[in-house]
Write an enzyme that holds these catalytic residues in place. Sequence first.
Site, PDB file in Angstrom:
ATOM      1  N   TRP A   1       0.815  -1.217   0.000  1.00 52.61           N
ATOM      2  CA  TRP A   1       0.000   0.000   0.000  1.00 52.61           C
ATOM      3  C   TRP A   1       0.851   1.270   0.000  1.00 52.61           C
ATOM      4  O   TRP A   1       0.347   2.354  -0.242  1.00 52.61           O
ATOM      5  CB  TRP A   1      -0.917   0.029   1.237  1.00 52.61           C
ATOM      6  CG  TRP A   1      -0.167  -0.286   2.506  1.00 52.61           C
ATOM      7  CD1 TRP A   1      -0.081  -1.504   3.126  1.00 52.61           C
ATOM      8  CD2 TRP A   1       0.654   0.604   3.270  1.00 52.61           C
ATOM      9  NE1 TRP A   1       0.742  -1.419   4.218  1.00 52.61           N
ATOM     10  CE2 TRP A   1       1.200  -0.142   4.337  1.00 52.61           C
ATOM     11  CE3 TRP A   1       0.971   1.958   3.173  1.00 52.61           C
ATOM     12  CZ2 TRP A   1       2.060   0.418   5.291  1.00 52.61           C
ATOM     13  CZ3 TRP A   1       1.823   2.522   4.118  1.00 52.61           C
ATOM     14  CH2 TRP A   1       2.355   1.752   5.161  1.00 52.61           C
TER      15      TRP A   1
ATOM     16  N   LYS B   1      -3.008  -7.893  -7.932  1.00 56.56           N
ATOM     17  CA  LYS B   1      -3.804  -7.792  -6.707  1.00 56.56           C
ATOM     18  C   LYS B   1      -3.171  -6.715  -5.823  1.00 56.56           C
ATOM     19  O   LYS B   1      -2.144  -6.939  -5.188  1.00 56.56           O
ATOM     20  CB  LYS B   1      -3.855  -9.125  -5.959  1.00 56.56           C
ATOM     21  CG  LYS B   1      -4.889  -9.081  -4.841  1.00 56.56           C
ATOM     22  CD  LYS B   1      -4.478  -9.817  -3.608  1.00 56.56           C
ATOM     23  CE  LYS B   1      -3.408  -9.204  -2.808  1.00 56.56           C
ATOM     24  NZ  LYS B   1      -3.707  -7.874  -2.232  1.00 56.56           N
TER      25      LYS B   1
ATOM     26  N   SER C   1       6.066  -7.236   2.955  1.00 55.47           N
ATOM     27  CA  SER C   1       6.842  -7.547   4.158  1.00 55.47           C
ATOM     28  C   SER C   1       7.593  -8.873   4.002  1.00 55.47           C
ATOM     29  O   SER C   1       7.179  -9.766   3.248  1.00 55.47           O
ATOM     30  CB  SER C   1       5.900  -7.610   5.361  1.00 55.47           C
ATOM     31  OG  SER C   1       4.930  -8.607   5.137  1.00 55.47           O
TER      32      SER C   1
ATOM     33  N   GLU D   1      10.534  -8.496  -3.349  1.00 47.97           N
ATOM     34  CA  GLU D   1      11.120  -7.259  -2.838  1.00 47.97           C
ATOM     35  C   GLU D   1      10.554  -7.086  -1.447  1.00 47.97           C
ATOM     36  O   GLU D   1       9.346  -6.869  -1.295  1.00 47.97           O
ATOM     37  CB  GLU D   1      10.718  -6.077  -3.700  1.00 47.97           C
ATOM     38  CG  GLU D   1      11.349  -6.136  -5.067  1.00 47.97           C
ATOM     39  CD  GLU D   1      11.222  -4.818  -5.777  1.00 47.97           C
ATOM     40  OE1 GLU D   1      12.244  -4.206  -6.042  1.00 47.97           O
ATOM     41  OE2 GLU D   1      10.095  -4.394  -6.032  1.00 47.97           O
ATOM     42  N   LEU D   2      11.441  -7.173  -0.441  1.00 48.75           N
ATOM     43  CA  LEU D   2      10.906  -7.337   0.920  1.00 48.75           C
ATOM     44  C   LEU D   2      11.244  -6.164   1.827  1.00 48.75           C
ATOM     45  O   LEU D   2      11.568  -5.079   1.368  1.00 48.75           O
ATOM     46  CB  LEU D   2      11.408  -8.677   1.461  1.00 48.75           C
ATOM     47  CG  LEU D   2      11.088  -9.868   0.532  1.00 48.75           C
ATOM     48  CD1 LEU D   2      11.704 -11.153   1.045  1.00 48.75           C
ATOM     49  CD2 LEU D   2       9.598 -10.037   0.329  1.00 48.75           C
TER      50      LEU D   2
ATOM     51  N   CYS E   1      10.224   1.333   2.190  1.00 52.48           N
ATOM     52  CA  CYS E   1      11.171   0.253   2.484  1.00 52.48           C
ATOM     53  C   CYS E   1      12.589   0.800   2.534  1.00 52.48           C
ATOM     54  O   CYS E   1      13.460   0.210   3.153  1.00 52.48           O
ATOM     55  CB  CYS E   1      11.055  -0.838   1.432  1.00 52.48           C
ATOM     56  SG  CYS E   1      11.287  -0.209  -0.233  1.00 52.48           S
TER      57      CYS E   1
ATOM     58  N   GLU F   1      11.613  -3.141  11.951  1.00 57.30           N
ATOM     59  CA  GLU F   1      11.230  -2.124  10.966  1.00 57.30           C
ATOM     60  C   GLU F   1      10.066  -1.317  11.545  1.00 57.30           C
ATOM     61  O   GLU F   1       9.020  -1.886  11.864  1.00 57.30           O
ATOM     62  CB  GLU F   1      10.815  -2.810   9.651  1.00 57.30           C
ATOM     63  CG  GLU F   1      10.536  -1.839   8.524  1.00 57.30           C
ATOM     64  CD  GLU F   1      10.061  -2.531   7.233  1.00 57.30           C
ATOM     65  OE1 GLU F   1       9.555  -3.658   7.301  1.00 57.30           O
ATOM     66  OE2 GLU F   1      10.198  -1.909   6.163  1.00 57.30           O
TER      67      GLU F   1
HETATM   68  P1  NAD Z   1       2.354  -6.912   3.358  1.00 57.87           P
HETATM   69  O1  NAD Z   1       3.361  -7.992   3.220  1.00 57.87           O
HETATM   70  O2  NAD Z   1       1.442  -6.961   4.514  1.00 57.87           O
HETATM   71  O3  NAD Z   1       1.411  -6.868   2.060  1.00 57.87           O
HETATM   72  C1  NAD Z   1       1.934  -6.806   0.747  1.00 57.87           C
HETATM   73  C2  NAD Z   1       0.949  -7.464  -0.210  1.00 57.87           C
HETATM   74  O4  NAD Z   1       0.789  -8.830   0.155  1.00 57.87           O
HETATM   75  C3  NAD Z   1      -0.445  -6.853  -0.155  1.00 57.87           C
HETATM   76  O5  NAD Z   1      -0.972  -6.868  -1.457  1.00 57.87           O
HETATM   77  C4  NAD Z   1      -1.210  -7.794   0.741  1.00 57.87           C
HETATM   78  O6  NAD Z   1      -2.592  -7.804   0.459  1.00 57.87           O
HETATM   79  C5  NAD Z   1      -0.589  -9.117   0.372  1.00 57.87           C
HETATM   80  N1  NAD Z   1      -0.689 -10.128   1.433  1.00 57.87           N
HETATM   81  C6  NAD Z   1      -0.714  -9.926   2.769  1.00 57.87           C
HETATM   82  N2  NAD Z   1      -0.811 -11.098   3.430  1.00 57.87           N
HETATM   83  C7  NAD Z   1      -0.836 -12.061   2.477  1.00 57.87           C
HETATM   84  C8  NAD Z   1      -0.923 -13.482   2.512  1.00 57.87           C
HETATM   85  N3  NAD Z   1      -1.008 -14.165   3.647  1.00 57.87           N
HETATM   86  N4  NAD Z   1      -0.923 -14.145   1.348  1.00 57.87           N
HETATM   87  C9  NAD Z   1      -0.830 -13.479   0.182  1.00 57.87           C
HETATM   88  N5  NAD Z   1      -0.752 -12.151   0.067  1.00 57.87           N
HETATM   89  C10 NAD Z   1      -0.750 -11.446   1.208  1.00 57.87           C
HETATM   90  O7  NAD Z   1       3.179  -5.569   3.282  1.00 57.87           O
HETATM   91  P2  NAD Z   1       2.613  -4.093   3.382  1.00 57.87           P
HETATM   92  O8  NAD Z   1       2.277  -3.836   4.798  1.00 57.87           O
HETATM   93  O9  NAD Z   1       1.570  -3.862   2.350  1.00 57.87           O
HETATM   94  O10 NAD Z   1       3.889  -3.238   2.938  1.00 57.87           O
HETATM   95  C11 NAD Z   1       4.858  -2.873   3.825  1.00 57.87           C
HETATM   96  C12 NAD Z   1       6.077  -3.781   3.685  1.00 57.87           C
HETATM   97  O11 NAD Z   1       6.506  -3.811   2.318  1.00 57.87           O
HETATM   98  C13 NAD Z   1       7.252  -3.271   4.464  1.00 57.87           C
HETATM   99  O12 NAD Z   1       7.890  -4.339   5.111  1.00 57.87           O
HETATM  100  C14 NAD Z   1       8.159  -2.653   3.390  1.00 57.87           C
HETATM  101  O13 NAD Z   1       9.515  -2.600   3.767  1.00 57.87           O
HETATM  102  C15 NAD Z   1       7.899  -3.542   2.229  1.00 57.87           C
HETATM  103  N6  NAD Z   1       8.193  -2.873   0.956  1.00 57.87           N
HETATM  104  C16 NAD Z   1       9.287  -3.259   0.271  1.00 57.87           C
HETATM  105  C17 NAD Z   1       9.616  -2.626  -0.923  1.00 57.87           C
HETATM  106  C18 NAD Z   1      10.850  -3.030  -1.703  1.00 57.87           C
HETATM  107  O14 NAD Z   1      11.058  -2.518  -2.795  1.00 57.87           O
HETATM  108  N7  NAD Z   1      11.678  -3.917  -1.173  1.00 57.87           N
HETATM  109  C19 NAD Z   1       8.798  -1.612  -1.421  1.00 57.87           C
HETATM  110  C20 NAD Z   1       7.673  -1.251  -0.694  1.00 57.87           C
HETATM  111  C21 NAD Z   1       7.375  -1.914   0.486  1.00 57.87           C
END
Ligand code: NAD
Length: 516
Positions: free
Chosen positions: A153, A177, A232, A253-254, A287, A384
């Site tokens: 998001w 998605k 994440s 990308e985490l 991130c 984080e």
């Molecule tokens: P998140 O992992 O909660 O969600 C990311 C995506 O995964 C969303 O679309 C979510 O709906 C989906 N998702 C969540 N749980 C799931 C599951 N059990 N099964 C399948 N899909 C699932 O992360 P977030 O809170 O949306 O974003 C923040 C995180 O993203 C932070 O840790 C940040 O560092 C990381 N991030 C990394 C980068 C990068 O380039 N490395 C860029 C942006 C954000």
Amino acid sequence: MTLPTGTPTQQFIGGEWRGGSGGAFEVLDPSTGEPVGEVPRAGLDDVRAAVDAAAGARSGWAAAAPRERGEVLRKAFELMIERREQIAYLMSLEMGKSLADARAEVTYAAEFFRWFSEEAVRVGGELRTAPSGANRILTFRKPVGVCLLLTPWNFPAAMATRKIGPALAAGCTVVLKPAEDTPLTALVLAQILTEAGAPAGVVNVLTTDKPGELVTAALADPRVRKLSFTGSTGVGRTLLKQAADRIVNSSMELGGNDPFLVLEDADLDAAVEGAMLAKMRNGGQACTAANRFLVHESVAGEFARRLAERMAGLRLGPGTSEDTQLGPMINARAVEGIADKVDRSVAAGARALIGGARPDRPGFFYPATVLADVPRDSAVAVEEVFGPVAPIVAVRDDEDALAIANASELGLTGYVYTATWAAACTSASGSRSAWSGSTAGSSPIRRRPSAASSSPAWVARAGSRASTSTSRPVTSPRTGEATSPVTGWSSRRRVGRGRSGGPRRSVLKRRNRCAR
Ligand code: NAD
């Protein structure tokens, strides 16, 4: 707040806007906590329909002339730039980021379409001689097929265009998605790509607040050949395990836990300026955000005082207000998570110079917070934070700083401020971050245009632990203009120079054949 007229609020499957068989869920304005709209919750039949559509469009799109695919992306880039204000407003509304950050993101996001419109016509191959000398080995690059794209998001537009761009350029079709908190921007992107000429089925967008079910079903479908995820580390780990069942090609990308080093000889004005960018872009929800400030003990107090003074001046408010500099966090859970880490760290001995307590107002706000005297094993120093919190840990010397910087499972970006190039180089090469931004205070290069989040005068790649980086244009938060990830120079000359091919290759598969 209400949605701008014409904002799509349905799923996009096979070129049609559709409801969802799983009902609907609300999208909230994080500055009030009130709903601004509703989108469908995809059911399992919607997942099947989206994969059907993407699989059906696959061979036609793969066979389309590269120039044709490139033109669609180029047109989408132009439409995004043309509609920057509308997209930025919508993104601010559903995500909470300031309008300045949102405008910069639209430019940054659109640049992925422009970049990959140019890459679409450069899908290459290789010709080699077999070791025996008897055969020639030809390597073709072919589109992988249907790609499942999962985005977070915090950058609702850029994380989507960064995945859609290379996939479409390569001839793949996609099911996107978006995160449950920010589905609307993704739907606008589907609208734009359709207007730009993407045929039905090439781009499909499913919305849900139950991502686990949807993704499990999609990954079980043998027609899905590629998973691209940004989010994440915990969710990434789960998805890799799921993808392993069918051995689905995956790109991750985490999370980050990015160190910001201020060495003994650093120019503190430059370091504070850089810290403001590295910490506060997107309200600290990036991130690449500086998460831990590792400052030499002789300057830690002064650095903390100056940073607190600057951060205290930021105006808190709804992202959609023109004068807001720090918007709300994404949701109530995020605010609770930040508050919990700050509270635990304060209980462990950290001292809040500013902030540190939730404001008494509606919406999901957390104030700019500077913590001094942070114990190195406290929550804000090891987890984080993903918010506007700057924890300052005093370090004895450069080695001590590097040891703490590297003591994390998450490595993405690192920043170093020092007066000497030698120290900058040593720190960057000793760092385990994927990206290191270093500023040597006495260098004339420091006065040149700045790069995205760090003002780095020099950026080097070192080893990465938890994340894979891909080529990406970086946007200057000041100008909104794309800058090179390598130097921070303006996009006109150097976007992504020398780093092409990363994302594109990830959606292409290699086919080797022997020929005489
Ligand atoms: P998140 O992992 O909660 O969600 C990311 C995506 O995964 C969303 O679309 C979510 O709906 C989906 N998702 C969540 N749980 C799931 C599951 N059990 N099964 C399948 N899909 C699932 O992360 P977030 O809170 O949306 O974003 C923040 C995180 O993203 C932070 O840790 C940040 O560092 C990381 N991030 C990394 C980068 C990068 O380039 N490395 C860029 C942006 C954000």
